[in-house]
Design an enzyme around this catalytic site. Structure first.
Site, mmCIF file in Angstrom:
data_model
loop_
_atom_site.group_PDB
_atom_site.id
_atom_site.type_symbol
_atom_site.label_atom_id
_atom_site.label_comp_id
_atom_site.label_asym_id
_atom_site.label_seq_id
_atom_site.Cartn_x
_atom_site.Cartn_y
_atom_site.Cartn_z
ATOM 1 N N PHE A 11 0.801 -1.082 0.018
ATOM 2 C CA PHE A 11 0.037 -0.014 -0.026
ATOM 3 C C PHE A 11 0.926 1.234 0.177
ATOM 4 O O PHE A 11 0.991 1.947 -1.193
ATOM 5 C CB PHE A 11 -1.132 -0.045 1.226
ATOM 6 C CG PHE A 11 -1.384 1.324 1.603
ATOM 7 C CD1 PHE A 11 -2.054 2.150 0.722
ATOM 8 C CD2 PHE A 11 -1.573 1.553 2.821
ATOM 9 C CE1 PHE A 11 -2.750 3.158 1.168
ATOM 10 C CE2 PHE A 11 -2.193 2.620 3.360
ATOM 11 C CZ PHE A 11 -2.634 3.533 2.515
ATOM 12 N N ASP A 51 12.479 -11.862 -0.226
ATOM 13 C CA ASP A 51 12.288 -11.605 1.336
ATOM 14 C C ASP A 51 13.422 -11.263 1.968
ATOM 15 O O ASP A 51 14.461 -11.713 1.906
ATOM 16 C CB ASP A 51 11.730 -13.076 1.668
ATOM 17 C CG ASP A 51 11.011 -12.923 3.297
ATOM 18 O OD1 ASP A 51 11.486 -12.308 4.092
ATOM 19 O OD2 ASP A 51 10.107 -13.443 3.269
ATOM 20 N N ALA A 75 7.409 -4.498 5.872
ATOM 21 C CA ALA A 75 7.023 -4.903 7.513
ATOM 22 C C ALA A 75 5.952 -5.929 7.481
ATOM 23 O O ALA A 75 5.180 -5.970 6.642
ATOM 24 C CB ALA A 75 6.771 -3.681 8.139
ATOM 25 N N TYR A 143 4.544 -5.745 17.635
ATOM 26 C CA TYR A 143 4.650 -4.867 16.611
ATOM 27 C C TYR A 143 5.239 -3.572 16.825
ATOM 28 O O TYR A 143 6.374 -3.272 16.123
ATOM 29 C CB TYR A 143 3.745 -4.833 15.994
ATOM 30 C CG TYR A 143 3.399 -3.593 14.699
ATOM 31 C CD1 TYR A 143 4.133 -3.683 13.436
ATOM 32 C CD2 TYR A 143 3.081 -2.440 14.975
ATOM 33 C CE1 TYR A 143 4.114 -2.547 12.326
ATOM 34 C CE2 TYR A 143 3.080 -1.381 14.029
ATOM 35 C CZ TYR A 143 3.528 -1.751 12.946
ATOM 36 O OH TYR A 143 3.781 -0.572 12.024
ATOM 37 N N ASN A 172 -2.003 6.719 11.651
ATOM 38 C CA ASN A 172 -2.648 5.317 10.827
ATOM 39 C C ASN A 172 -2.854 6.156 9.343
ATOM 40 O O ASN A 172 -3.649 6.900 9.439
ATOM 41 C CB ASN A 172 -3.921 5.291 11.427
ATOM 42 C CG ASN A 172 -3.893 4.386 12.806
ATOM 43 O OD1 ASN A 172 -3.196 5.149 13.781
ATOM 44 N ND2 ASN A 172 -4.264 3.373 12.845
ATOM 45 N N ARG A 215 -7.771 7.459 16.799
ATOM 46 C CA ARG A 215 -6.641 7.616 15.971
ATOM 47 C C ARG A 215 -6.389 9.058 15.098
ATOM 48 O O ARG A 215 -7.271 9.679 15.069
ATOM 49 C CB ARG A 215 -6.763 6.478 15.083
ATOM 50 C CG ARG A 215 -6.669 4.960 15.555
ATOM 51 C CD ARG A 215 -5.648 4.713 15.974
ATOM 52 N NE ARG A 215 -5.513 3.195 16.703
ATOM 53 C CZ ARG A 215 -5.795 3.267 17.998
ATOM 54 N NH1 ARG A 215 -5.948 4.119 18.985
ATOM 55 N NH2 ARG A 215 -5.865 1.819 18.630
ATOM 56 N N ARG A 273 -9.842 -5.003 21.542
ATOM 57 C CA ARG A 273 -9.059 -5.921 20.653
ATOM 58 C C ARG A 273 -7.566 -6.042 21.080
ATOM 59 O O ARG A 273 -7.027 -5.004 21.461
ATOM 60 C CB ARG A 273 -8.785 -5.585 19.261
ATOM 61 C CG ARG A 273 -8.275 -6.657 18.323
ATOM 62 C CD ARG A 273 -8.588 -6.377 16.997
ATOM 63 N NE ARG A 273 -7.675 -5.137 16.476
ATOM 64 C CZ ARG A 273 -7.230 -4.990 15.353
ATOM 65 N NH1 ARG A 273 -7.459 -5.571 14.197
ATOM 66 N NH2 ARG A 273 -6.421 -3.695 15.086
ATOM 67 N N GLY A 275 -3.960 -5.812 22.140
ATOM 68 C CA GLY A 275 -2.878 -4.968 21.647
ATOM 69 C C GLY A 275 -3.157 -3.381 21.044
ATOM 70 O O GLY A 275 -2.358 -2.799 20.597
#
Length: 314
Positions: A11, A51, A75, A143, A172, A215, A273, A275
């Site tokens: 993206f 990779d 990532a 992460y 974000n 966010r 959720r 994390g």
């Protein structure tokens, strides 16, 4: 200038690749296509299906393509995946990065721009405040821990090996080409589900049924612009937040996407959720000095809607 973009089939990376080509640069894209797509790679860019965890293959690309600068976007980017599989996260984000930096050091690449995360490294941002780059790291997910580790590893490569390094801590990021399939990218997920007539899940900030997490949503073209300036060596600070400083709740996001699409999806309350931070908003002062006017959330969502409404063929 010759530039390599890791994760350039993904993206954000593909937008950086487009922006680099628009500068007239020679562009290479390195991606293992685990989450990226070959169709996102610009036709004028060289493509390397590698990779970063493959140390020998990574060195081969750096040696043969000989980039003067690298934009490191590759990532494992899902907080939820990192919680479920910390080994995968560390191997992709830390080991892969070290392999890349060692190859750059060995073969003369002079500059690395690293896509870090302001949306996770700073931990909980109290109401009324915006996270500054001088805040101590307070990561709560594998992460975020892996991203902070790479930030700090770059200090070693800068101080001991002379590698010019810029760390861009993203808020974000959203926009065209974001993958709606998976746990990352709530804007893409919401557009995809709304246009398909499906319900939207509002993960709670604290208690089921609340407005959801807060966010700082930042449009991808602004992130690409920041990368170009950093690749050119015009970002002098070692770390810069890339965010707008504007806060949006998950429910507000869902309502605006519903308005843009003309749909009325069911909003389903859900538990918090694992994390996820309750509130993450970045101090935008250095970013706005660097970029000037940034895309406002309403305008960015409208642009994103157009792409999801009629996505490119292929």
């Amino acid at each position: 200038m010759r530039v390599l973009i890791t994760g350039g089939a993904g993206f954000i990376g593909s937008h950086v690749a487009d922006a680099a080509l628009a500068q007239g640069w020679e562009v290479g894209v390195l991606d293992n296509l685990s989450t990226g797509h070959r169709r996102n790679v610009p036709s004028d860019a060289s493509f390397f299906a590698v990779d970063l965890r493959d140390r020998e293959a990574t060195e081969g690309v750096i040696r043969d393509f000989a980039p003067q600068a690298v934009s490191h976007q590759a990532a494992q980017a899902s907080v939820a995946v990192s919680v479920a599989d910390p080994y995968l996260d560390v191997s992709a984000n830390v080991v892969g990065s070290v392999n890349l930096f060692d190859a750059c050091k060995k073969h003369g690449t002079r500059r690395v721009v690293f896509a870090s995360t302001g949306g996770a490294i700073y931990g909980e941002v109290p109401p009324g405040e915006r996270a500054r780059v001088d805040w101590p790291g307070a990561p709560i997910s594998p992460y975020a821990i892996s991203k902070l580790a790479v930030d700090q590893l770059l200090d070693v490569y800068r101080d001991h090996h002379g590698l010019e390094c810029s760390v861009l801590r993203y808020a974000n990021v959203y926009g065209p080409r974001q993958d709606p399939h998976g746990e990352a990218g709530v804007v893409a997920i919401f557009f995809n589900r709304t246009l398909a007539g499906e319900a939207l899940r509002i993960n709670a900030r604290r208690t089921k049924g609340d407005e959801g997490c807060i966010r700082d949503y930042t449009y991808v073209s602004d992130v690409a612009r920041a990368n170009i300036l950093a690749l050119e060596g015009k970002v002098k600070a070692p770390i810069v937040n890339i965010g707008t400083g504007t806060e949006t709740t998950t429910r507000e996001l869902a309502v605006e996407i519903s308005r843009l699409t003309g749909q009325a999806p069911q909003l389903v309350p859900s538990d918090p959720r694992a994390g996820d931070l309750e509130r993450s908003v970045l101090d935008p002062v250095d970013c706005t000095k660097l970029l000037g006017e940034m895309v406002e959330v309403a305008d960015g969502l409208a642009k994103t809607h157009e792409w999801f409404r009629v996505p490119p063929a292929g």
